[in-house]
Design a protein around this motif. Structure first.
Motif, mmCIF file in Angstrom:
data_model
loop_
_atom_site.group_PDB
_atom_site.id
_atom_site.type_symbol
_atom_site.label_atom_id
_atom_site.label_comp_id
_atom_site.label_asym_id
_atom_site.label_seq_id
_atom_site.Cartn_x
_atom_site.Cartn_y
_atom_site.Cartn_z
ATOM 1 N N ALA A 199 0.851 -1.179 0.000
ATOM 2 C CA ALA A 199 0.000 0.000 0.000
ATOM 3 C C ALA A 199 0.888 1.231 0.000
ATOM 4 O O ALA A 199 1.898 1.280 0.708
ATOM 5 C CB ALA A 199 -0.903 0.003 1.231
ATOM 6 N N HIS A 233 -1.784 4.632 1.962
ATOM 7 C CA HIS A 233 -3.046 4.040 2.453
ATOM 8 C C HIS A 233 -3.950 3.494 1.351
ATOM 9 O O HIS A 233 -5.148 3.338 1.564
ATOM 10 C CB HIS A 233 -3.828 5.044 3.319
ATOM 11 C CG HIS A 233 -3.011 5.620 4.416
ATOM 12 N ND1 HIS A 233 -2.688 4.922 5.556
ATOM 13 C CD2 HIS A 233 -2.411 6.828 4.537
ATOM 14 C CE1 HIS A 233 -1.935 5.675 6.335
ATOM 15 N NE2 HIS A 233 -1.738 6.831 5.745
ATOM 16 N N ALA A 234 -3.388 3.189 0.186
ATOM 17 C CA ALA A 234 -4.175 2.558 -0.873
ATOM 18 C C ALA A 234 -3.315 1.484 -1.543
ATOM 19 O O ALA A 234 -2.105 1.692 -1.738
ATOM 20 C CB ALA A 234 -4.635 3.586 -1.908
ATOM 21 N N PHE A 235 -3.936 0.344 -1.883
ATOM 22 C CA PHE A 235 -3.190 -0.682 -2.597
ATOM 23 C C PHE A 235 -2.656 -0.102 -3.901
ATOM 24 O O PHE A 235 -3.361 0.634 -4.608
ATOM 25 C CB PHE A 235 -4.082 -1.880 -2.900
ATOM 26 C CG PHE A 235 -4.411 -2.718 -1.689
ATOM 27 C CD1 PHE A 235 -3.405 -3.362 -0.978
ATOM 28 C CD2 PHE A 235 -5.721 -2.849 -1.258
ATOM 29 C CE1 PHE A 235 -3.697 -4.128 0.132
ATOM 30 C CE2 PHE A 235 -6.023 -3.623 -0.140
ATOM 31 C CZ PHE A 235 -5.003 -4.261 0.562
ATOM 32 N N GLU A 239 4.127 7.030 2.192
ATOM 33 C CA GLU A 239 4.024 6.043 3.264
ATOM 34 C C GLU A 239 3.777 4.681 2.614
ATOM 35 O O GLU A 239 2.777 4.490 1.912
ATOM 36 C CB GLU A 239 2.894 6.380 4.234
ATOM 37 C CG GLU A 239 2.806 5.390 5.399
ATOM 38 C CD GLU A 239 1.842 5.851 6.484
ATOM 39 O OE1 GLU A 239 1.948 7.017 6.914
ATOM 40 O OE2 GLU A 239 0.989 5.041 6.896
ATOM 41 N N ALA A 292 3.435 0.504 3.003
ATOM 42 C CA ALA A 292 3.106 -0.539 3.982
ATOM 43 C C ALA A 292 2.975 -1.875 3.282
ATOM 44 O O ALA A 292 2.431 -1.966 2.180
ATOM 45 C CB ALA A 292 1.806 -0.190 4.700
ATOM 46 N N LEU A 293 3.475 -2.898 3.931
ATOM 47 C CA LEU A 293 3.343 -4.267 3.419
ATOM 48 C C LEU A 293 2.086 -4.874 4.032
ATOM 49 O O LEU A 293 1.971 -4.990 5.259
ATOM 50 C CB LEU A 293 4.574 -5.088 3.796
ATOM 51 C CG LEU A 293 4.576 -6.554 3.348
ATOM 52 C CD1 LEU A 293 4.586 -6.667 1.829
ATOM 53 C CD2 LEU A 293 5.775 -7.298 3.943
ATOM 54 N N ILE A 294 1.145 -5.236 3.181
ATOM 55 C CA ILE A 294 -0.127 -5.797 3.642
ATOM 56 C C ILE A 294 -0.111 -7.287 3.324
ATOM 57 O O ILE A 294 -0.268 -7.694 2.173
ATOM 58 C CB ILE A 294 -1.327 -5.109 2.959
ATOM 59 C CG1 ILE A 294 -1.211 -3.581 3.074
ATOM 60 C CG2 ILE A 294 -2.634 -5.612 3.555
ATOM 61 C CD1 ILE A 294 -1.226 -3.041 4.485
#
Lengths: 136, 86
Positions: free
Chosen positions: B59, B62-64, B76, B78-80
């Motif tokens: 992501a 805050h979005a894929f 930012e 992030a690994l989801i």
């Protein structure tokens, strides 16, 4: 258009969660309201736990849940979807997740509920960590 | 370019931190590495995450993000992976 409301709440959810369907209900369109509660159970895998710790990546989690709810609303035609999910510790027997769906008929509400939960478990950035029964 | 990646849940437990840093190749004329490049770098630097990376997504803000999207300075990331709410 489906009414959607998503909330992430610290700790367990209260059983007095408000209905998602108030404004729609006033128009007399609702024929079915399906409510699902996810409850933390004592047996997790092969062990016994006393709670689950939920980690939520905000605000992405809220956005993903809302997006899934809107997709399911468009697809199924249900009237309203309310989603509440816990963050942090929820003890055995307490509620960590609520999904309530208002629709004209029960069939689309029941189907949308199952589909929403399946997608949530695959896509929403929420993780749960078991707290073993023996831990302090 | 060094990219900081937020990690959660089982992945955070495996690496013992809430973020990992990976050095990523940046193609000429690009402002940053692609999402695919960042995922490859995570797999290269953290072989212990091989199982978790299967089916994982990144992501960005805050979005894929799709594999070809670029990660820029200040984003930012992030690994989801291995999600499971409810």
């Amino acid at each position: 258009m489906t009414q959607v409301r998503v909330e992430i709440v610290g700790g367990p959810l209260s059983p007095e969660t408000p209905s998602s369907a108030g404004p729609i209900e006033a128009r007399g369109e609702i024929g079915s309201r399906v409510r699902f509660e996810g409850v933390v159970r004592r047996l997790e895998g092969e062990g016994t736990i006393e709670a689950l710790d939920y980690e939520v990546y905000s605000p992405m989690a809220e956005r993903v849940l809302e997006s899934i709810a809107r997709d399911e609303g468009r697809r199924s035609g249900v009237l309203g979807i309310l989603v509440r999910h816990s963050r942090g510790r929820v003890a055995v027997g307490e509620v960590s997740f609520v999904c309530e769906i208002a629709s004209a008929h029960r069939a689309e509400g029941l189907e949308a509920l199952g589909s929403f939960i399946d997608r949530m478990k695959r896509e929403a950035p929420i993780w749960k960590r078991p707290v073993p029964a023996s831990s302090d | 370019m060094r990219i900081e990646v937020l990690v959660f849940g089982p992945v955070a437990e495996v690496v013992g931190a809430d973020r990992i840093g990976v050095e990523c190749h940046v193609s000429a004329n690009d402002s940053g590495p692609s999402v695919a490049t960042v995922l490859e770098a995570i797999g290269r630097d953290h072989p212990e995450l091989a199982t978790a990376l299967s089916g994982a997504r990144l992501a960005v803000n805050h979005a894929f993000a799709p594999p070809e999207a670029l990660v820029g300075p200040g984003d930012e990331v992030a690994l989801i992976a291995l999600v499971g709410g409810g």
